[in-house]
Design an enzyme around this catalytic site. Structure first.
Site, PDB file in Angstrom:
ATOM      1  N   HIS A  45       0.852  -1.181   0.000  1.00 37.84           N
ATOM      2  CA  HIS A  45       0.000   0.000   0.000  1.00 37.84           C
ATOM      3  C   HIS A  45       0.893   1.238   0.000  1.00 37.84           C
ATOM      4  CE1 HIS A  45       1.080   0.100   4.219  1.00 37.84           C
ATOM      5  NE2 HIS A  45       0.440  -1.039   4.461  1.00 37.84           N
ATOM      6  N   HIS A  48       3.968   1.190   2.286  1.00 35.15           N
ATOM      7  CA  HIS A  48       5.120   0.458   1.762  1.00 35.15           C
ATOM      8  C   HIS A  48       5.837   1.269   0.675  1.00 35.15           C
ATOM      9  CE1 HIS A  48       2.585  -3.109   3.075  1.00 35.15           C
ATOM     10  NE2 HIS A  48       3.724  -3.336   3.695  1.00 35.15           N
TER      11      HIS A  48
END
Length: 291
Positions: A45, A48
């Site tokens: 997401h 990250h």
């Protein structure tokens, strides 16, 4: 697109090749000669991707590992249903990562779960470790393996997993591992909810209720000038006001030792929270200053 490598031997060869191509024999501080690792379990997401962007900013060869590590899941946890979205993850890393290391469990643990483990000690049995026995031993073991496989100059982690960050940093110091740990602040939704792969488990009502975690941290931080007890009371009151959220733990810890801050603690600290929203367990934390 980044190249996807699924074997340890293949990854080592590709990193060595990339180092050669980057003329590693030049100045030791040349960014082009760096290898930067971002360890993940996939289902990437924006949080990250912020870590990977930080890795790219550091310069050099960016390696993202995607591996759902069975050693850090206990009985009854969500290993089987943990989201696995490799194709989408690789697409999201386009332009950010050079290599994706996506081994199978059999590649990482060819003889089954390894009997050799890195132990997290006392801190590893607290908070997340108390709720998930053995979790941090499994996490440290796979991080140590990844550091040995990739041999990065820098490894990037997110502050959302504060206890993990502390334990990885301590392992690196204790074992004299030749890597620098870079930490990126927690990435949040507009309403304050910390980004997590597990947020995808929440239904609409649970998603609305989950913001109570970050709001509890904000309430605790605002009350921290009154001391440890005041900060905990303010945070706890916000959680209790949201019946969908069931508190697991709420604690203030010394940011250097990760041990519980005493009632007379003054100065910087970390406020930690973990709770279940429906069947989904979420964690968050905030830096506070206790007055």
């Amino acid at each position: 697109m980044p190249d996807v490598v699924t074997t340890i031997a293949g990854l080592r060869e590709r990193v060595a090749q990339a180092r050669r191509e980057a003329a590693l024999d030049g100045p030791a501080d040349a960014p082009a000669g760096r290898v930067v690792l971002v360890p993940t379990m996939g289902a990437l997401h924006r949080g990250h991707l912020r870590l990977v962007s930080r890795a790219r900013d550091l310069g050099g060869i960016v390696v993202v590992s995607i591996f759902v590590n069975p050693l850090q899941f206990g009985p009854g946890e969500d290993l089987d249903r943990y989201p696995r979205t490799l194709d989408a993850d690789v697409a999201a890393l386009d332009g950010l990562a050079d290599l994706v290391f996506a081994p199978s469990p059999a590649e990482m643990y060819p003889g089954g779960p390894s009997s050799t483990r890195v132990t997290a000690g006392e801190v590893g049995r607290l908070y997340e470790g108390a709720s998930r026995p053995g979790h941090f031993d499994g996490m440290l073991t796979v991080v140590a393996k990844l550091l040995n496989i990739v041999q990065p100059d820098v490894a990037v982690f997110g502050q959302k997993d504060a206890q993990q960050v502390h334990l990885v940093g301590r392992m690196v110091d204790d074992l004299d591992l030749p890597v620098t740990i870079a930490v990126v602040d927690t990435v949040r939704e507009d309403d304050g909810l910390a980004l997590s792969s597990r947020n995808s488990y929440l239904d609409a009502e649970q998603r609305t209720a989950a913001v109570a975690l970050s709001q509890a941290l904000a309430a605790g931080a605002a009350a921290a000038s009154g001391g440890v007890a005041a900060a905990l009371a303010a945070a706890n009151a916000r959680v209790e006001a949201e019946p969908v959220v069931k508190l697991d733990y709420l604690a203030i810890v010394d940011q250097d030792t990760f041990l519980e801050a005493g009632a007379d603690h003054r100065g910087p600290a970390l406020l930690l929270i973990a709770a279940r929203v429906g069947s989904t367990r979420l964690i968050d934390n905030a830096r506070i200053t206790v007055g």
